[in-house]
Write a protein that holds these residues in place. Structure first.
Motif, PDB file in Angstrom:
ATOM      1  N   SER A   1       0.816  -1.213   0.000  1.00 49.18           N
ATOM      2  CA  SER A   1       0.000   0.000   0.000  1.00 49.18           C
ATOM      3  C   SER A   1       0.853   1.267   0.000  1.00 49.18           C
ATOM      4  N   ARG A   2       2.102   1.160   0.405  1.00 46.83           N
ATOM      5  CA  ARG A   2       2.984   2.336   0.436  1.00 46.83           C
ATOM      6  C   ARG A   2       3.552   2.597  -0.958  1.00 46.83           C
ATOM      7  N   ALA A   3       3.781   3.853  -1.240  1.00 44.27           N
ATOM      8  CA  ALA A   3       4.411   4.220  -2.516  1.00 44.27           C
ATOM      9  C   ALA A   3       5.884   3.811  -2.472  1.00 44.27           C
ATOM     10  N   PRO A   4       6.397   3.210  -3.535  1.00 42.91           N
ATOM     11  CA  PRO A   4       7.801   2.806  -3.533  1.00 42.91           C
ATOM     12  C   PRO A   4       8.723   4.020  -3.526  1.00 42.91           C
ATOM     13  N   ALA A   5       9.870   3.870  -2.877  1.00 44.98           N
ATOM     14  CA  ALA A   5      10.880   4.929  -2.870  1.00 44.98           C
ATOM     15  C   ALA A   5      11.533   4.981  -4.247  1.00 44.98           C
ATOM     16  N   LEU A   6      11.750   6.180  -4.748  1.00 44.01           N
ATOM     17  CA  LEU A   6      12.382   6.334  -6.056  1.00 44.01           C
ATOM     18  C   LEU A   6      13.855   6.672  -5.875  1.00 44.01           C
ATOM     19  N   ASP A   7      14.696   5.977  -6.612  1.00 49.33           N
ATOM     20  CA  ASP A   7      16.142   6.173  -6.592  1.00 49.33           C
ATOM     21  C   ASP A   7      16.508   6.966  -7.852  1.00 49.33           C
ATOM     22  N   ARG A   8      16.908   8.216  -7.672  1.00 46.96           N
ATOM     23  CA  ARG A   8      17.195   9.089  -8.826  1.00 46.96           C
ATOM     24  C   ARG A   8      18.287   8.537  -9.736  1.00 46.96           C
ATOM     25  N   ASP A   9      19.330   7.929  -9.150  1.00 48.90           N
ATOM     26  CA  ASP A   9      20.404   7.363  -9.971  1.00 48.90           C
ATOM     27  C   ASP A   9      19.893   6.201 -10.815  1.00 48.90           C
ATOM     28  N   ARG A  10      19.101   5.339 -10.203  1.00 48.67           N
ATOM     29  CA  ARG A  10      18.550   4.209 -10.949  1.00 48.67           C
ATOM     30  C   ARG A  10      17.604   4.696 -12.039  1.00 48.67           C
ATOM     31  N   MET A  11      16.780   5.699 -11.714  1.00 52.51           N
ATOM     32  CA  MET A  11      15.875   6.246 -12.715  1.00 52.51           C
ATOM     33  C   MET A  11      16.645   6.849 -13.884  1.00 52.51           C
ATOM     34  N   ALA A  12      17.738   7.549 -13.594  1.00 54.10           N
ATOM     35  CA  ALA A  12      18.546   8.140 -14.658  1.00 54.10           C
ATOM     36  C   ALA A  12      19.120   7.052 -15.562  1.00 54.10           C
ATOM     37  N   THR A  13      19.559   5.950 -14.966  1.00 54.21           N
ATOM     38  CA  THR A  13      20.099   4.833 -15.744  1.00 54.21           C
ATOM     39  C   THR A  13      19.012   4.218 -16.626  1.00 54.21           C
ATOM     40  N   LEU A  14      17.844   3.973 -16.047  1.00 54.13           N
ATOM     41  CA  LEU A  14      16.735   3.392 -16.812  1.00 54.13           C
ATOM     42  C   LEU A  14      16.268   4.323 -17.924  1.00 54.13           C
ATOM     43  N   LEU A  15      16.224   5.617 -17.647  1.00 54.53           N
ATOM     44  CA  LEU A  15      15.811   6.584 -18.668  1.00 54.53           C
ATOM     45  C   LEU A  15      16.829   6.646 -19.807  1.00 54.53           C
ATOM     46  N   ALA A  16      18.112   6.583 -19.472  1.00 57.57           N
ATOM     47  CA  ALA A  16      19.153   6.566 -20.512  1.00 57.57           C
ATOM     48  C   ALA A  16      19.000   5.327 -21.392  1.00 57.57           C
ATOM     49  N   GLU A  17      18.707   4.184 -20.778  1.00 57.42           N
ATOM     50  CA  GLU A  17      18.479   2.962 -21.564  1.00 57.42           C
ATOM     51  C   GLU A  17      17.260   3.118 -22.472  1.00 57.42           C
ATOM     52  N   ALA A  18      16.186   3.679 -21.925  1.00 57.54           N
ATOM     53  CA  ALA A  18      14.967   3.868 -22.710  1.00 57.54           C
ATOM     54  C   ALA A  18      15.218   4.764 -23.909  1.00 57.54           C
ATOM     55  N   ASN A  19      16.165   5.673 -23.790  1.00 53.30           N
ATOM     56  CA  ASN A  19      16.501   6.588 -24.885  1.00 53.30           C
ATOM     57  C   ASN A  19      17.488   5.983 -25.884  1.00 53.30           C
ATOM     58  N   SER A  20      17.995   4.788 -25.607  1.00 56.30           N
ATOM     59  CA  SER A  20      18.975   4.147 -26.490  1.00 56.30           C
ATOM     60  C   SER A  20      18.263   3.380 -27.607  1.00 56.30           C
ATOM     61  N   PRO A  21      18.979   3.034 -28.678  1.00 53.76           N
ATOM     62  CA  PRO A  21      18.361   2.272 -29.778  1.00 53.76           C
ATOM     63  C   PRO A  21      17.787   0.921 -29.343  1.00 53.76           C
ATOM     64  N   ASN A  22      18.401   0.284 -28.338  1.00 56.39           N
ATOM     65  CA  ASN A  22      17.898  -1.009 -27.864  1.00 56.39           C
ATOM     66  C   ASN A  22      16.723  -0.875 -26.911  1.00 56.39           C
ATOM     67  N   GLY A  23      16.472   0.316 -26.413  1.00 60.87           N
ATOM     68  CA  GLY A  23      15.379   0.537 -25.479  1.00 60.87           C
ATOM     69  C   GLY A  23      15.722   0.093 -24.072  1.00 60.87           C
ATOM     70  N   LEU A  24      14.720   0.095 -23.231  1.00 61.57           N
ATOM     71  CA  LEU A  24      14.871  -0.283 -21.837  1.00 61.57           C
ATOM     72  C   LEU A  24      14.871  -1.790 -21.713  1.00 61.57           C
ATOM     73  N   VAL A  25      15.926  -2.333 -21.106  1.00 61.07           N
ATOM     74  CA  VAL A  25      16.081  -3.784 -20.974  1.00 61.07           C
ATOM     75  C   VAL A  25      16.214  -4.142 -19.500  1.00 61.07           C
ATOM     76  N   LEU A  26      15.376  -5.064 -19.016  1.00 63.57           N
ATOM     77  CA  LEU A  26      15.450  -5.538 -17.635  1.00 63.57           C
ATOM     78  C   LEU A  26      15.712  -7.033 -17.615  1.00 63.57           C
ATOM     79  N   ILE A  27      16.474  -7.470 -16.626  1.00 64.29           N
ATOM     80  CA  ILE A  27      16.618  -8.892 -16.336  1.00 64.29           C
ATOM     81  C   ILE A  27      15.889  -9.100 -15.022  1.00 64.29           C
ATOM     82  N   ILE A  28      14.831  -9.887 -15.055  1.00 64.17           N
ATOM     83  CA  ILE A  28      13.985 -10.081 -13.896  1.00 64.17           C
ATOM     84  C   ILE A  28      14.471 -11.281 -13.078  1.00 64.17           C
ATOM     85  N   GLY A  29      14.636 -11.068 -11.807  1.00 59.79           N
ATOM     86  CA  GLY A  29      15.047 -12.158 -10.917  1.00 59.79           C
ATOM     87  C   GLY A  29      16.537 -12.376 -10.890  1.00 59.79           C
ATOM     88  N   ALA A  30      17.312 -11.423 -11.401  1.00 57.75           N
ATOM     89  CA  ALA A  30      18.780 -11.580 -11.399  1.00 57.75           C
ATOM     90  C   ALA A  30      19.352 -11.157 -10.069  1.00 57.75           C
TER      91      ALA A  30
END
Length: 97
Positions: free
Chosen positions: A68-97
């Motif tokens: 029920s609580r809002a998740p804490a946002l990590d600005r460094d992680r968000m910046a990394t994810l946003l940079a990936e989303a802006n790349s030709p390969n897009g945003l890539v996640l490995i789930i459960g790593a």
């Protein structure tokens, strides 16, 4: 564990904190009316595959949180994810790593 739902047809289970980061990044891209690739995969030893979708503001996405609580946002992680989303390969996640 929360759920990311794409176009009411595809559901991915993610940690609430990661889901919060993902929501912030997708929201930032959509506010600018930008589309991008989003893919996720699983560690090789799980036998699971990789999926890639095209995220665009015209297709419905949903974020369902377990906690029920809002998740804490990590600005460094968000910046990394946003940079990936802006790349030709897009945003890539490995789930459960």
């Amino acid at each position: 564990m929360g759920r990311f739902i794409y176009d009411s047809t595809l559901t991915v289970t993610l940690d609430d904190d990661l889901l919060g980061q993902l929501q912030a990044v997708i929201g930032a891209k959509f506010r600018l009316k930008q589309s991008f690739y989003f893919s996720w995969g699983y560690p090789a030893n799980t036998g699971e595959s990789r999926t890639m979708i095209w995220l665009t503001p015209s297709i419905s996405v949903q974020f369902h949180y377990r906690a029920s609580r809002a998740p804490a946002l990590d600005r460094d992680r968000m910046a990394t994810l946003l940079a990936e989303a802006n790349s030709p390969n897009g945003l890539v996640l490995i789930i459960g790593a």
